[in-house]
Design a protein around this motif. Sequence first.
Motif, PDB file in Angstrom:
ATOM      1  N   THR A   1       0.858  -1.179   0.000  1.00 47.75           N
ATOM      2  CA  THR A   1       0.000   0.000   0.000  1.00 47.75           C
ATOM      3  C   THR A   1       0.893   1.228   0.000  1.00 47.75           C
ATOM      4  OG1 THR A   1      -1.827  -1.093   1.162  1.00 47.75           O
ATOM      5  CG2 THR A   1      -1.740   1.310   1.281  1.00 47.75           C
ATOM      6  N   VAL A   2       0.634   2.147  -0.939  1.00 44.15           N
ATOM      7  CA  VAL A   2       1.455   3.350  -1.084  1.00 44.15           C
ATOM      8  C   VAL A   2       0.560   4.580  -0.978  1.00 44.15           C
ATOM      9  CG1 VAL A   2       3.109   4.604  -2.518  1.00 44.15           C
ATOM     10  CG2 VAL A   2       2.971   2.093  -2.669  1.00 44.15           C
ATOM     11  N   PHE A   3       0.836   5.422   0.013  1.00 43.97           N
ATOM     12  CA  PHE A   3       0.225   6.744   0.086  1.00 43.97           C
ATOM     13  C   PHE A   3       1.273   7.745  -0.391  1.00 43.97           C
ATOM     14  CE2 PHE A   3      -2.793   4.660   2.878  1.00 43.97           C
ATOM     15  CZ  PHE A   3      -3.984   5.315   2.592  1.00 43.97           C
ATOM     16  N   SER A   4       0.933   8.489  -1.441  1.00 44.06           N
ATOM     17  CA  SER A   4       1.860   9.454  -2.034  1.00 44.06           C
ATOM     18  C   SER A   4       1.324  10.863  -1.815  1.00 44.06           C
ATOM     19  CB  SER A   4       2.036   9.202  -3.532  1.00 44.06           C
ATOM     20  OG  SER A   4       2.599   7.928  -3.757  1.00 44.06           O
ATOM     21  N   VAL A   5       2.136  11.694  -1.150  1.00 41.56           N
ATOM     22  CA  VAL A   5       1.800  13.098  -0.928  1.00 41.56           C
ATOM     23  C   VAL A   5       2.674  13.934  -1.845  1.00 41.56           C
ATOM     24  CG1 VAL A   5       1.797  15.003   0.730  1.00 41.56           C
ATOM     25  CG2 VAL A   5       1.127  12.702   1.471  1.00 41.56           C
ATOM     26  N   SER A   6       2.054  14.744  -2.707  1.00 42.54           N
ATOM     27  CA  SER A   6       2.790  15.625  -3.615  1.00 42.54           C
ATOM     28  C   SER A   6       2.523  17.070  -3.228  1.00 42.54           C
ATOM     29  CB  SER A   6       2.359  15.381  -5.066  1.00 42.54           C
ATOM     30  OG  SER A   6       2.671  14.069  -5.471  1.00 42.54           O
ATOM     31  N   LEU A   7       3.599  17.841  -3.065  1.00 43.16           N
ATOM     32  CA  LEU A   7       3.506  19.238  -2.643  1.00 43.16           C
ATOM     33  C   LEU A   7       4.364  20.105  -3.558  1.00 43.16           C
ATOM     34  CD1 LEU A   7       4.017  18.639   1.181  1.00 43.16           C
ATOM     35  CD2 LEU A   7       1.854  19.271   0.103  1.00 43.16           C
ATOM     36  N   PRO A   8       3.926  21.336  -3.840  1.00 42.07           N
ATOM     37  CA  PRO A   8       4.749  22.219  -4.681  1.00 42.07           C
ATOM     38  C   PRO A   8       6.067  22.569  -3.996  1.00 42.07           C
ATOM     39  CG  PRO A   8       2.519  23.096  -4.389  1.00 42.07           C
ATOM     40  CD  PRO A   8       2.671  21.974  -3.422  1.00 42.07           C
ATOM     41  N   LEU A   9       7.148  22.487  -4.738  1.00 46.93           N
ATOM     42  CA  LEU A   9       8.438  22.986  -4.262  1.00 46.93           C
ATOM     43  C   LEU A   9       8.700  24.378  -4.814  1.00 46.93           C
ATOM     44  CD1 LEU A   9      10.926  19.977  -4.464  1.00 46.93           C
ATOM     45  CD2 LEU A   9      10.314  21.273  -2.436  1.00 46.93           C
ATOM     46  N   SER A  10       8.272  24.592  -6.040  1.00 46.18           N
ATOM     47  CA  SER A  10       8.424  25.904  -6.669  1.00 46.18           C
ATOM     48  C   SER A  10       7.087  26.621  -6.614  1.00 46.18           C
ATOM     49  CB  SER A  10       8.857  25.731  -8.127  1.00 46.18           C
ATOM     50  OG  SER A  10       8.706  26.961  -8.821  1.00 46.18           O
ATOM     51  N   PRO A  11       7.057  27.877  -6.154  1.00 45.85           N
ATOM     52  CA  PRO A  11       5.790  28.601  -6.107  1.00 45.85           C
ATOM     53  C   PRO A  11       5.281  29.001  -7.477  1.00 45.85           C
ATOM     54  CG  PRO A  11       7.578  30.059  -5.489  1.00 45.85           C
ATOM     55  CD  PRO A  11       8.185  28.684  -5.652  1.00 45.85           C
ATOM     56  N   HIS A  12       6.148  28.858  -8.504  1.00 45.63           N
ATOM     57  CA  HIS A  12       5.766  29.320  -9.842  1.00 45.63           C
ATOM     58  C   HIS A  12       4.847  28.321 -10.508  1.00 45.63           C
ATOM     59  CE1 HIS A  12       5.947  31.336 -13.650  1.00 45.63           C
ATOM     60  NE2 HIS A  12       6.395  30.253 -14.249  1.00 45.63           N
ATOM     61  N   ARG A  13       3.680  28.763 -10.921  1.00 43.89           N
ATOM     62  CA  ARG A  13       2.730  27.931 -11.643  1.00 43.89           C
ATOM     63  C   ARG A  13       2.933  28.159 -13.136  1.00 43.89           C
ATOM     64  NH1 ARG A  13      -2.887  28.956  -8.234  1.00 43.89           N
ATOM     65  NH2 ARG A  13      -2.162  28.072  -6.269  1.00 43.89           N
ATOM     66  N   GLU A  14       3.123  27.050 -13.860  1.00 45.91           N
ATOM     67  CA  GLU A  14       3.364  27.164 -15.291  1.00 45.91           C
ATOM     68  C   GLU A  14       2.089  27.523 -16.043  1.00 45.91           C
ATOM     69  OE1 GLU A  14       6.289  26.729 -17.259  1.00 45.91           O
ATOM     70  OE2 GLU A  14       6.999  27.218 -15.266  1.00 45.91           O
ATOM     71  N   ALA A  15       1.008  26.819 -15.732  1.00 43.22           N
ATOM     72  CA  ALA A  15      -0.245  27.073 -16.442  1.00 43.22           C
ATOM     73  C   ALA A  15      -1.346  26.297 -15.759  1.00 43.22           C
ATOM     74  CB  ALA A  15      -0.132  26.651 -17.904  1.00 43.22           C
ATOM     75  N   SER A  16      -2.566  26.715 -15.952  1.00 46.26           N
ATOM     76  CA  SER A  16      -3.688  25.949 -15.447  1.00 46.26           C
ATOM     77  C   SER A  16      -3.836  24.696 -16.290  1.00 46.26           C
ATOM     78  CB  SER A  16      -4.972  26.777 -15.503  1.00 46.26           C
ATOM     79  OG  SER A  16      -4.869  27.872 -14.621  1.00 46.26           O
ATOM     80  N   ALA A  17      -4.186  23.597 -15.623  1.00 43.40           N
ATOM     81  CA  ALA A  17      -4.344  22.335 -16.353  1.00 43.40           C
ATOM     82  C   ALA A  17      -5.801  21.953 -16.459  1.00 43.40           C
ATOM     83  CB  ALA A  17      -3.573  21.226 -15.640  1.00 43.40           C
TER      84      ALA A  17
END
Length: 361
Positions: free
Chosen positions: A345-361
């Motif tokens: 079982t894998v719980f993956s937490v992803s958090l921004p490291l760079s505050p710069h947003r490239e574009a809305s997805a």
Amino acid sequence: MARRKNITTLPTENMVLDALESAVLVLGADYHIRYMNPAAENLLRISQHQALGQNLPALCSVIGEERFATLFADTLAANTATLRRALPLALSEGGGAVVDLVVTPVPTDGLIIEMRPMELPARHAEEEMQDRIYGAAQEMLRGLAHEIKNPLGGLRGAAQLLDRELQRPELKDYTRVILHEVDRLHHLVDRLQGPRSRPVFAEVNIHQVLEHVRHLLNAELPTGIAVRFDYDPSIPDLMADQEQLVQVFLNLMRNAQQALDRHGAILIRTRVERYVTLLHHKFRLALRVDIVDNGRGIPPDLLPRIFLPLVTSRAEGMGMGLAIVQGLVRGHGGVVHCHSQPGETVFSVSLPLSPHREASA
């Protein structure tokens, strides 16, 4: 196709490839890697700097009878693109992926490899569903909290008035029980509504957070459970609320511990991912923390609902831990995913490291 012959020297094309979600690699005539985009780094779990010059089969291999060497040779001999769907890969670092693979020959200059993980559409659909469910659940809980807190306030006030009128001490014990249970229900409703305070952002070292949580957990762990870690020391500090991150990973590691039932292993893994979409925004750099256990897994019928409040597979559980985790992670602009099968079982937490947003997805 001829213009891609010198793809590593064309910065404009590189920028386009960098933004793709599909993993793209350019191989020389000897199948050694000359270029890989960030999606390929994420998929193969290796940086371009480390991968350049290496042979692709050294980083991943096809599961089954088919081999990269045969596939590449056949593509070059036919001089036409080759497609393989749902191709299972084993990664040299561990784990695997299922990809749709396109191999395209480049005249006199090797091959272009495109791998699109089959989990990507499912992951996007999961995030969309989580978005809708999270919003609906929060709206429902706000209405429920209002309906419950009003009578609780009246009940508490009546119990306090009654307590003042009672002369016999043994009767006051009953009013104290009423007051205690009213306060407990009030606290439960507050927890159902999720985090009440916004995160206080400051520079945080994720490994200090994880080591702090690991030491807290070690005091509770049975002797039959081992905790291992696989940290990427190059990860920079991120802007986050340290106390909230401690709560996130303490909840996840306690869940892993409870899933192991006194025997097994927990792995804490950190990685950097590039050009990652989080909550509809693409970031150049993101942190991913995986909490992995080799327990019995989460029942398939429960898996789509595990982040909802009051959903739990444990008779003694309240079903609040993962709902709190999701609320705190979302407050940081991140996402949390779960993949589970018996034995992993894998719980993956992803958090921004760079505050710069490239574009809305």
